[in-house]
Design a protein around this motif. Structure first.
Motif, short mmCIF file in Angstrom:
data_model
loop_
_atom_site.label_atom_id
_atom_site.label_comp_id
_atom_site.label_asym_id
_atom_site.label_seq_id
_atom_site.Cartn_x
_atom_site.Cartn_y
_atom_site.Cartn_z
N ILE A 160 43.17 41.59 35.99
CA ILE A 160 44.44 41.06 35.47
C ILE A 160 45.61 41.94 35.91
N LEU A 161 45.41 43.27 35.82
CA LEU A 161 46.51 44.18 36.17
C LEU A 161 46.94 44.00 37.63
N LYS A 162 45.97 43.72 38.51
CA LYS A 162 46.32 43.56 39.93
C LYS A 162 47.10 42.27 40.18
N LYS B 194 49.24 41.12 38.00
CA LYS B 194 50.57 41.40 37.46
C LYS B 194 51.35 42.38 38.33
N TYR B 195 50.63 43.31 38.95
CA TYR B 195 51.26 44.33 39.79
C TYR B 195 50.62 44.24 41.18
N PRO B 196 51.16 43.37 42.06
CA PRO B 196 50.50 43.11 43.35
C PRO B 196 50.39 44.34 44.25
N ASN B 197 51.26 45.34 44.07
CA ASN B 197 51.15 46.52 44.94
C ASN B 197 50.32 47.64 44.32
N LEU B 198 49.59 47.31 43.26
CA LEU B 198 48.67 48.29 42.68
C LEU B 198 47.55 48.58 43.68
N ASP C 208 40.73 48.82 46.83
CA ASP C 208 41.56 48.89 48.03
C ASP C 208 41.19 50.07 48.91
N VAL C 209 40.57 51.08 48.31
CA VAL C 209 40.13 52.27 49.03
C VAL C 209 38.78 52.69 48.43
#
Ligand SMILES: *Cc1c(COP(=O)(O)O)cnc(C)c1O
Length: 218
Positions: A64-66, A68-72, A93-94
């Motif tokens: 969910i957080l990703k 809401k915050y696409p550059n997380l 992402d890493v």
């Protein structure tokens, strides 16, 4: 000042002291065992890079957080079981913890399948501890070569020094190995020792307790 801004400031001050740019050091906020409600204020303060050590827990909190915050940017910092590779490649992402050939092969195959070629770190077991995962230092060069043959995007090395050791020699060893491999990124340093790690060249510090407080394992 919040604990988070104190950590940011300590990184900036230490970097300045040794002639480094604060922007050359990425703070990975380690949110394992902490709730979404604890993570949100840190996100609101501007932090975008987070570290989690378990795939399932990370999925529950960060899906969910990703959105809401696409550059997380989410880093996997714990041992990855091969049966969780599919979920890990989809979510993270890493990957900071490539620690065996079997895992490297599975990751390479899954990344091709998903067309998601994530930056990876090799975890180095700098203290050669039997209970710890990671590649022992004398095998790191050949292991990195194999990872590259598999097509993994290896960007750096990470380590967790033995708890009872001075961390500095481990950080120095990691830096030496990275230099031999022409790798730029060094993930080293946690709440107790991140300033030393910054002095010794860390590009990523993984800090949990100093930001979020003690983890409750009960
Ligand atoms: C938990 C953890 C951290 C953060 O440790 P703190 O002492 O809470 O800062 C960093 N790196 C790894 C690999 C971890 O598992």
């Amino acid at each position: 000042m919040t604990p988070y801004s104190q950590v940011k400031e300590q990184i900036a001050a230490t970097a300045a002291d040794c002639g480094r740019k604060p922007s050359d050091i990425t703070l990975v906020a380690v949110s394992k065992m902490h709730t979404v409600d604890e993570i949100l204020p840190v996100l609101e303060s501007g932090q975008r890079v987070f570290g989690e050590n378990r795939v399932q827990e990370a999925k529950e909190k960060f899906t969910i957080l990703k959105e809401k915050y696409p550059n997380l940017e989410l880093h996997l910092i714990g041992h990855l079981q091969t049966n969780k590779v599919k979920d890990a490649v989809a979510l993270f992402d890493v990957i900071e913890t490539v620690d065996s050939i079997e895992l490297a092969e599975k990751l390479a195959a899954e990344m091709k399948k998903q067309n998601r070629f994530l930056p990876c770190f090799i975890e180095v077991n700098t203290g050669s501890e039997v209970q710890k995962s990671g590649i022992v230092s004398r095998e790191t060069l050949s292991f990195a070569a194999k990872c590259r043959e598999l097509g993994l995007n290896i960007v750096g090395l990470m380590c967790i020094p033995p708890v009872d050791d001075e961390p500095a020699p481990h950080f120095a060893l990691l830096k030496k190995l990275a230099k031999q491999l022409n790798l730029k990124e060094l993930s080293m340093g946690m709440s107790n020792d991140f300033p030393i790690a910054v002095q010794l060249g860390a590009t990523h510090v993984r800090v949990g307790t100093a930001i979020f407080g003690q983890r409750n394992y009960s």
